[in-house]
Design an enzyme around this catalytic site. Structure first.
Site, mmCIF file in Angstrom:
data_model
loop_
_atom_site.group_PDB
_atom_site.id
_atom_site.type_symbol
_atom_site.label_atom_id
_atom_site.label_comp_id
_atom_site.label_asym_id
_atom_site.label_seq_id
_atom_site.Cartn_x
_atom_site.Cartn_y
_atom_site.Cartn_z
ATOM 1 N N ASP A 48 -3.206 5.935 3.909
ATOM 2 C CA ASP A 48 -2.760 4.975 3.234
ATOM 3 C C ASP A 48 -3.096 4.593 1.912
ATOM 4 O O ASP A 48 -4.460 4.950 1.422
ATOM 5 C CB ASP A 48 -3.161 3.610 3.966
ATOM 6 C CG ASP A 48 -2.622 2.065 3.303
ATOM 7 O OD1 ASP A 48 -1.310 1.928 3.519
ATOM 8 O OD2 ASP A 48 -3.475 1.367 2.818
ATOM 9 N N TYR A 53 -3.657 1.219 -6.928
ATOM 10 C CA TYR A 53 -5.006 1.510 -6.680
ATOM 11 C C TYR A 53 -5.591 2.589 -7.619
ATOM 12 O O TYR A 53 -5.066 3.532 -7.857
ATOM 13 C CB TYR A 53 -5.058 2.347 -5.244
ATOM 14 C CG TYR A 53 -4.768 1.438 -3.948
ATOM 15 C CD1 TYR A 53 -4.724 0.169 -3.992
ATOM 16 C CD2 TYR A 53 -4.549 2.203 -2.918
ATOM 17 C CE1 TYR A 53 -4.227 -0.607 -2.933
ATOM 18 C CE2 TYR A 53 -4.442 1.338 -1.836
ATOM 19 C CZ TYR A 53 -4.221 -0.081 -1.744
ATOM 20 O OH TYR A 53 -4.010 -0.758 -0.726
#
Length: 107
Positions: A48, A53
């Protein structure tokens, strides 16, 4: 590691997923690769990540380091067909430097 069906997709994934949010930033590439290798050696297949990010980690970052690292890791060993990669598209922060200041983040 046990596998489970992913809804009605016909896909099967490991019952445990590995969150890759900090890979390539807070968790350096060597440690990240070691984690990915151990996870897949244990039968893990579900990864994931997201394209945002880890934008908050440092000024100038717009995120994407995790996805870039995963791309390099998959390409090195021909692993793309061995994992199920979940990501969130269009999660980029429009102006991360302003968001860091507004949110009290690191500068």
């Amino acid at each position: 590691m046990r596998s489970v069906e992913l809804g009605r997709t016909g896909e099967s994934v490991s019952q445990v997923g590995l969150g890759c949010m900090l890979m390539g930033t807070t968790t350096d590439e060597a440690v990240s690769v070691a984690m990915l290798d151990r996870f897949t050696e244990a039968g893990g297949t579900f990864l994931d990540t997201a394209n945002c990010y880890c934008w908050w980690d440092r000024p100038g970052s717009h995120g994407g380091e995790s996805e870039e690292l995963l791309g390099r890791w998959m390409a090195r060993g021909g692993r793309r067909d061995q994992v199920f990669l979940a990501t969130k598209g269009a999660a980029l922060v429009v102006n991360p430097d302003e968001a860091r200041v507004a949110g009290g983040g690191a500068e």
